[in-house]
Write a protein that holds these residues in place. Sequence first.
Motif, short mmCIF file in Angstrom:
data_model
loop_
_atom_site.label_atom_id
_atom_site.label_comp_id
_atom_site.label_asym_id
_atom_site.label_seq_id
_atom_site.Cartn_x
_atom_site.Cartn_y
_atom_site.Cartn_z
N PHE A 1 -3.71 2.24 -3.15
CA PHE A 1 -3.18 3.43 -2.51
C PHE A 1 -4.31 4.26 -1.94
O PHE A 1 -5.48 4.00 -2.21
CB PHE A 1 -2.31 4.26 -3.47
N GLY A 2 -3.97 5.25 -1.15
CA GLY A 2 -4.97 6.13 -0.55
C GLY A 2 -4.29 7.14 0.34
O GLY A 2 -3.06 7.16 0.45
N GLY A 3 -5.10 7.96 0.97
CA GLY A 3 -4.55 8.98 1.87
C GLY A 3 -5.58 10.06 2.13
O GLY A 3 -6.78 9.83 2.05
N LYS A 4 -5.08 11.25 2.38
CA LYS A 4 -5.95 12.40 2.62
C LYS A 4 -6.43 12.95 1.29
O LYS A 4 -5.71 12.91 0.29
CB LYS A 4 -5.20 13.48 3.38
N ASP B 1 -9.38 5.84 -0.61
CA ASP B 1 -8.46 4.81 -1.08
C ASP B 1 -8.99 4.23 -2.38
O ASP B 1 -10.14 4.48 -2.76
CB ASP B 1 -8.15 3.74 -0.04
N THR C 1 -6.02 -3.11 -1.73
CA THR C 1 -6.12 -1.65 -1.67
C THR C 1 -4.79 -1.11 -2.16
O THR C 1 -3.75 -1.32 -1.55
CB THR C 1 -6.44 -1.18 -0.24
N PHE D 1 0.84 -1.20 0.00
CA PHE D 1 0.00 0.00 0.00
C PHE D 1 0.87 1.25 0.00
O PHE D 1 1.86 1.33 0.72
CB PHE D 1 -0.91 -0.02 1.23
N GLN D 2 0.49 2.22 -0.81
CA GLN D 2 1.20 3.49 -0.89
C GLN D 2 0.29 4.61 -0.39
O GLN D 2 -0.90 4.63 -0.73
CB GLN D 2 1.60 3.80 -2.33
N THR D 3 0.83 5.53 0.39
CA THR D 3 0.08 6.71 0.81
C THR D 3 0.31 7.81 -0.21
O THR D 3 1.44 8.18 -0.49
CB THR D 3 0.52 7.19 2.21
N ASP E 1 -1.41 11.51 -0.81
CA ASP E 1 -2.35 12.56 -0.43
C ASP E 1 -2.72 13.41 -1.65
O ASP E 1 -1.85 13.73 -2.48
CB ASP E 1 -1.76 13.46 0.65
N HIS F 1 -10.79 11.28 3.60
CA HIS F 1 -9.86 10.18 3.39
C HIS F 1 -10.40 9.33 2.25
O HIS F 1 -11.60 9.16 2.11
CB HIS F 1 -9.71 9.35 4.67
#
Length: 108
Positions: free
Chosen positions: A96-99, A82, A94, A6-8, A10, A80
């Motif tokens: 990637f995801g983030g703010k 993803d 999942t 998983f990568q964050t 934003d 938030h």
Amino acid sequence: MATYVFQTVDILGVRRGDSFEASFEIGEELDLTGCTARAQLRRYPSDFQKALELDVELDGQLLLLSKAAQSMHLAAATYHYDVEITDPTGLVITLFGGKFEITHDVTR
């Protein structure tokens, strides 16, 4: 599907009421052929109610997130999100995801 971490990522400064589009190139180690994808925004990661479902398009190793302006009238806040991928065998990851920050617009 290869093991993927998983990568964050934003997404900041999206203007309330504006069309939204962002593209992401996915590395060759993850084959997106035949995969489907979905992405959602929530006010908090643990919310049961989604704030918005983003449109997701896969084209080769390119993933495009988008939403038309008329759907982007959320309250200015940090949400938030993803992106979840399902491969042809039904395996779900999942990606990637983030703010996801929506800022105020001035011209209405």
